[in-house]
Design a protein around this motif. Structure first.
Motif, PDB file in Angstrom:
ATOM      1  N   PRO A   1       0.840  -1.201   0.000  1.00 44.93           N
ATOM      2  CA  PRO A   1       0.000   0.000   0.000  1.00 44.93           C
ATOM      3  C   PRO A   1       0.871   1.245   0.000  1.00 44.93           C
ATOM      4  O   PRO A   1       2.034   1.209   0.425  1.00 44.93           O
ATOM      5  N   GLY A   2       0.326   2.348  -0.472  1.00 43.42           N
ATOM      6  CA  GLY A   2       1.083   3.593  -0.551  1.00 43.42           C
ATOM      7  C   GLY A   2       1.360   4.197   0.814  1.00 43.42           C
ATOM      8  O   GLY A   2       0.861   3.726   1.844  1.00 43.42           O
ATOM      9  N   ILE A   3       2.154   5.256   0.810  1.00 43.95           N
ATOM     10  CA  ILE A   3       2.519   5.928   2.057  1.00 43.95           C
ATOM     11  C   ILE A   3       1.274   6.447   2.785  1.00 43.95           C
ATOM     12  O   ILE A   3       1.180   6.359   4.018  1.00 43.95           O
ATOM     13  N   ALA A   4       0.303   6.970   2.036  1.00 40.01           N
ATOM     14  CA  ALA A   4      -0.925   7.467   2.662  1.00 40.01           C
ATOM     15  C   ALA A   4      -1.667   6.343   3.375  1.00 40.01           C
ATOM     16  O   ALA A   4      -2.180   6.524   4.490  1.00 40.01           O
ATOM     17  N   ALA A   5      -1.718   5.172   2.750  1.00 42.61           N
ATOM     18  CA  ALA A   5      -2.383   4.041   3.389  1.00 42.61           C
ATOM     19  C   ALA A   5      -1.622   3.605   4.638  1.00 42.61           C
ATOM     20  O   ALA A   5      -2.238   3.229   5.651  1.00 42.61           O
ATOM     21  N   CYS A   6      -0.285   3.643   4.585  1.00 43.68           N
ATOM     22  CA  CYS A   6       0.518   3.302   5.771  1.00 43.68           C
ATOM     23  C   CYS A   6       0.209   4.244   6.932  1.00 43.68           C
ATOM     24  O   CYS A   6       0.047   3.806   8.079  1.00 43.68           O
TER      25      CYS A   6
ATOM     26  N   ASN B   1      10.092   2.937   2.073  1.00 46.87           N
ATOM     27  CA  ASN B   1      11.313   3.753   2.118  1.00 46.87           C
ATOM     28  C   ASN B   1      12.484   3.037   1.464  1.00 46.87           C
ATOM     29  O   ASN B   1      13.295   3.647   0.747  1.00 46.87           O
ATOM     30  N   ALA B   2      12.597   1.726   1.708  1.00 48.20           N
ATOM     31  CA  ALA B   2      13.684   0.960   1.094  1.00 48.20           C
ATOM     32  C   ALA B   2      13.529   0.917  -0.421  1.00 48.20           C
ATOM     33  O   ALA B   2      14.513   1.044  -1.160  1.00 48.20           O
ATOM     34  N   LEU B   3      12.296   0.744  -0.916  1.00 47.08           N
ATOM     35  CA  LEU B   3      12.066   0.727  -2.357  1.00 47.08           C
ATOM     36  C   LEU B   3      12.363   2.086  -2.981  1.00 47.08           C
ATOM     37  O   LEU B   3      12.861   2.179  -4.107  1.00 47.08           O
TER      38      LEU B   3
ATOM     39  N   LEU C   1      19.039  -8.222  -1.736  1.00 47.05           N
ATOM     40  CA  LEU C   1      19.565  -6.865  -1.857  1.00 47.05           C
ATOM     41  C   LEU C   1      18.707  -5.874  -1.084  1.00 47.05           C
ATOM     42  O   LEU C   1      19.228  -4.988  -0.390  1.00 47.05           O
ATOM     43  N   LEU C   2      17.388  -5.994  -1.189  1.00 51.01           N
ATOM     44  CA  LEU C   2      16.501  -5.057  -0.489  1.00 51.01           C
ATOM     45  C   LEU C   2      16.662  -5.198   1.020  1.00 51.01           C
ATOM     46  O   LEU C   2      16.692  -4.195   1.747  1.00 51.01           O
TER      47      LEU C   2
END
Length: 741
Positions: free
Chosen positions: A22-27, A62-64, A152-153
């Protein structure tokens, strides 16, 4: 309280299994709603679940976002940065990680992993100015394959790249390069050629272990012993705690010092020092946190039972780094602790030490079986015996390795101790090699979710105390492992897999009772695609032997992995377009143009240009036909060989065409494409390959003819059910939030 912690852990773990985040807003919405729900006691578990979910998704986003932007993918930049960790030199390749990156280009990630072919010796803490070709994180995607992109992530690496040139700007500071200098010192000590194993145990650097060493460790299920992990940290902490407890029990400990707080403090200090020596990598940080929680429980909260501190440690690790769930070590370490807690907690009576050791080893082997199967890791049948020998062996060796390292400044004292340690490790590897020869590791067939659930339930029943009703049913529930559900290939049909091996080729053709492998992928330096990619993939597809290994020709990108395949899997027949060019040990028969045979109603036909003048032209071409549907596998033939094939009288029309020479400009002529008239073309290549495959002119011809294309660089491994006249299925269609589309 236990329910609350389970709810929080469930929210923190859930993103690992989501196809998209989910997007940052959903978080933010999840976190806000979770906080509001905490105001009512009955809603607290739901609130903690949403808090965990929102936090884990936010950290993952944030990692992505720290990955290399798409617009910069494949470009070369001048960057400055500091080397971190321990650079690993394998052959003529130096691999290292760079942080504190500065560049005039905006948007570069904060951490990159680089390879420098023919590069100089690098030290941790040095600052370099480098010309690097950067790429977004991307890995090979095959059945049951190692997920490089997830790895890697989880390490916070936003790009990989290759160094073209560079200059050192500053030397390593004493505080930054001490581990590197210590590793170099350890590698210079004569110790029965086991310096690499000593460095692995002391500073956590496993680059000194050979490929054969890793194979032995994998076959015996003892890889965890040569990588500093929770077991090593916990072992040292337990040793220090036990030493103080023994002194207190014997009356030798000073009475004015309470032994329990001193034992816990000394154990924690030892764990932290060992973690500092090992570089505080992610598994080491996780282990130190778990040890701290266990010691706190032992000191103050033992009355709460064993499950409370385990859940507290689990949530603590996940809150610090939610992306740790992408690493197999997370599941195996917590799974092992949970299994041992289940087996030993609350049991009445005392066991003698050898019964305790045997029961612990049996429980860990059985209890971790569902985790290994679910993670697609090899299962070692010899693991119980090997670990029964190796665990106490390494447990006694590590303290002497650390002692020898500490005493290195005292002339030859430290070196003498480490020489003995090397002898001990050399003898251990000899024993493990013997066990590995007797019973190598087993790659399980990919199991569906219901089979994994059955096996997990069966293992749980078998771990229960004697007398539990239906406990014997656990053996029956393990049957899917012994008799895995197979996706049978119908009579008269063939299943074709174009594996994702990078810049190379490997194609598996299965009929109901037979299997053929067309090419075996490349071998580059220490990376053997045959051993690391092809073999695990075909084993996971229930292939235990090959009726034929057909090598189109002898170029490395097609035959590099052949020796590993022949060494590790029975091969009934080996054929090659260039049998005389292969390395010793590959006794191949020549490709006989016009040879035909049938397996289970599927027809196979070979062709080779007898007037070929170079290696590519000598490629052995394979035509497979099932129920009237055909696929043409062409190796690296060029346009001259294509014309020879058209004039040979062979019927070349096919629904599926593996583009010759990976889509090179020298192949796939318009007349050849029109004659084959494929509905779909298959391209096997690596992303951003140096050859520019497929060439734009070839892509334009395919577009003009209305031919669909499937590309391993974009799609991962490709599966075709030949004879069904259906569309292909691609591995990257199985979405993961960390995986490139």
């Amino acid at each position: 309280m236990r329910t609350w912690m389970l709810a929080l852990a469930a929210g923190l773990v859930l993103p690992r299994f989501l196809p998209a985040l989910p997007g940052i807003a959903a978080c933010a919405a999840f976190i806000t709603l979770g906080v509001l729900m905490l105001m009512r006691r009955s809603w607290v578990p739901f609130g903690l679940f949403l808090l965990g979910l929102g936090w884990a998704c936010y950290q993952s986003q944030n990692a992505l976002a720290d990955r290399l932007p798409v617009s910069m993918d494949g470009r070369t930049f001048w960057i400055e940065g500091r080397v971190v960790g321990l650079p690993a030199a394998t052959g003529d390749v130096v691999r290292f990680e760079l942080v504190d990156i500065e560049s005039r280009h905006v948007g570069l990630p904060s951490k990159v992993r680089l390879s420098w072919y023919g590069g100089p010796q690098l030290r941790a803490g040095e600052r370099w100015r480098l010309a690097v070709r950067l790429k977004r994180p991307r890995g090979l995607v095959n059945p049951q394959s190692f997920d490089y992109e997830a790895w890697l992530l989880a390490r916070g690496i936003g790009a990989t790249g290759t160094v073209k040139a560079g200059e050192r700007l500053s030397a390593s500071a004493a505080a930054d390069g001490w581990r590197d200098r210590l590793r170099a010192r350890l590698m210079d000590i004569p110790a029965f050629d086991r310096q690499g194993a000593i460095a692995a145990l002391v500073v956590g650097d496993d680059s000194g272990l050979s490929r054969s060493d890793w194979q032995v460790l994998q076959d015996t299920g003892t890889v965890h012993l040569m990588v500093i992990s929770g077991q090593h940290i916990g072992m040292l902490a337990g040793l220090l705690y036990g030493l103080v407890a023994l002194l207190a029990r014997s009356g030798a400990w000073p009475r004015r010092w309470p032994w329990l707080p001193c034992a816990c403090g000394l154990a924690l200090a030892g764990a932290l020092c060992y973690g500092w020596l090992a570089g505080f990598d992610v598994p080491v940080r996780r282990a130190c946190f778990m040890v701290a929680v266990v010691l706190l429980w032992r000191l103050r909260f033992r009355h709460l039972g064993v499950w409370q501190p385990l859940l507290l440690a689990l949530n603590g690790v996940l809150l610090i780094d939610p992306l740790v769930t992408l690493q197999p070590g997370f599941w195996l370490s917590f799974g092992a602790v949970a299994v041992l807690a289940l087996v030993f907690a609350g049991r009445l009576g005392r066991w003698v030490w050898w019964k305790t050791l045997l029961r612990a080893q049996w429980a860990a082997t059985l209890g971790l079986l569902p985790f290994l199967l679910a993670l697609g890791l090899p299962v070692s049948a010899s693991s119980p015996l090997a670990n029964l020998i190796a665990v106490p062996w390494v447990s006694l060796t590590v303290p002497f390795a650390l002692l020898g390292t500490i005493l290195l400044p005292l002339g030859g004292v430290g070196e003498a101790i480490l020489w003995l340690v090397g002898g001990s490790l050399d003898l251990l590897f000899e024993l493990l090699s013997f066990i590995a020869t007797w019973r190598p590791a087993w790659f399980a067939v990919g199991l569906p979710w219901w089979a994994l659930l059955m096996i997990g339930l069966g293992v749980l029943l078998l771990l229960m105390p004697a007398g539990i009703p239906l406990r014997a049913l656990g053996v029956m529930l393990l049957l899917p492992m012994a008799f895995p559900p197979r996706m049978e290939v119908p009579e008269g049909r063939a299943q074709v897999w174009v594996l994702d091996v990078g810049q190379g080729l490997s194609v598996l053709v299965r009929t109901r009772e037979h299997a053929l492998l067309y090419d075996a992928g490349p071998r580059q330096g220490d990376f053997d695609a045959g051993e690391r990619v092809v073999l695990p993939s075909i084993r996971s597809l229930a292939v235990s032997r090959l009726d034929m290994l057909l090598l189109s020709h002898a170029d490395n990108d097609h035959s590099g992995g052949a020796q590993a395949i022949q060494r590790l899997m029975p091969v009934a027949r080996l054929i090659s377009g260039e049998p005389q060019r292969h390395a010793a040990g590959l006794d191949a028969k020549p490709c006989e143009s016009g040879e035909q045979w049938q397996w289970n109603g599927v027809r196979f036909t070979l062709w080779q240009w007898q007037a070929a003048r170079d290696s590519n032209q000598m490629s052995c071409v394979l035509l497979v036909e099932a129920n009237g549907e055909r696929i043409l596998l062409t190796g690296d033939i060029d346009q001259a060989a294509e014309q020879a094939l058209l004039h040979s009288g062979e019927k070349v029309q096919a629904q599926w065409l593996l583009l010759p020479h990976h889509g090179s400009r020298s192949s796939s002529s318009e007349s050849f494409l029109r004659a084959v008239e494929p509905a779909a073309a298959l391209i096997s290549r690596s992303f951003h390959n140096a050859f520019g495959h497929p060439h734009p002119s070839v892509s334009a011809r395919l577009t003009a003819l209305g031919t669909d294309t499937y590309d391993t660089a974009l799609d991962g491994a490709i599966r075709i059910d030949l004879g069904d006249f259906s569309t292909a299925k691609v591995q990257r269609a199985e979405r993961r939030f960390w995986r490139e589309k």
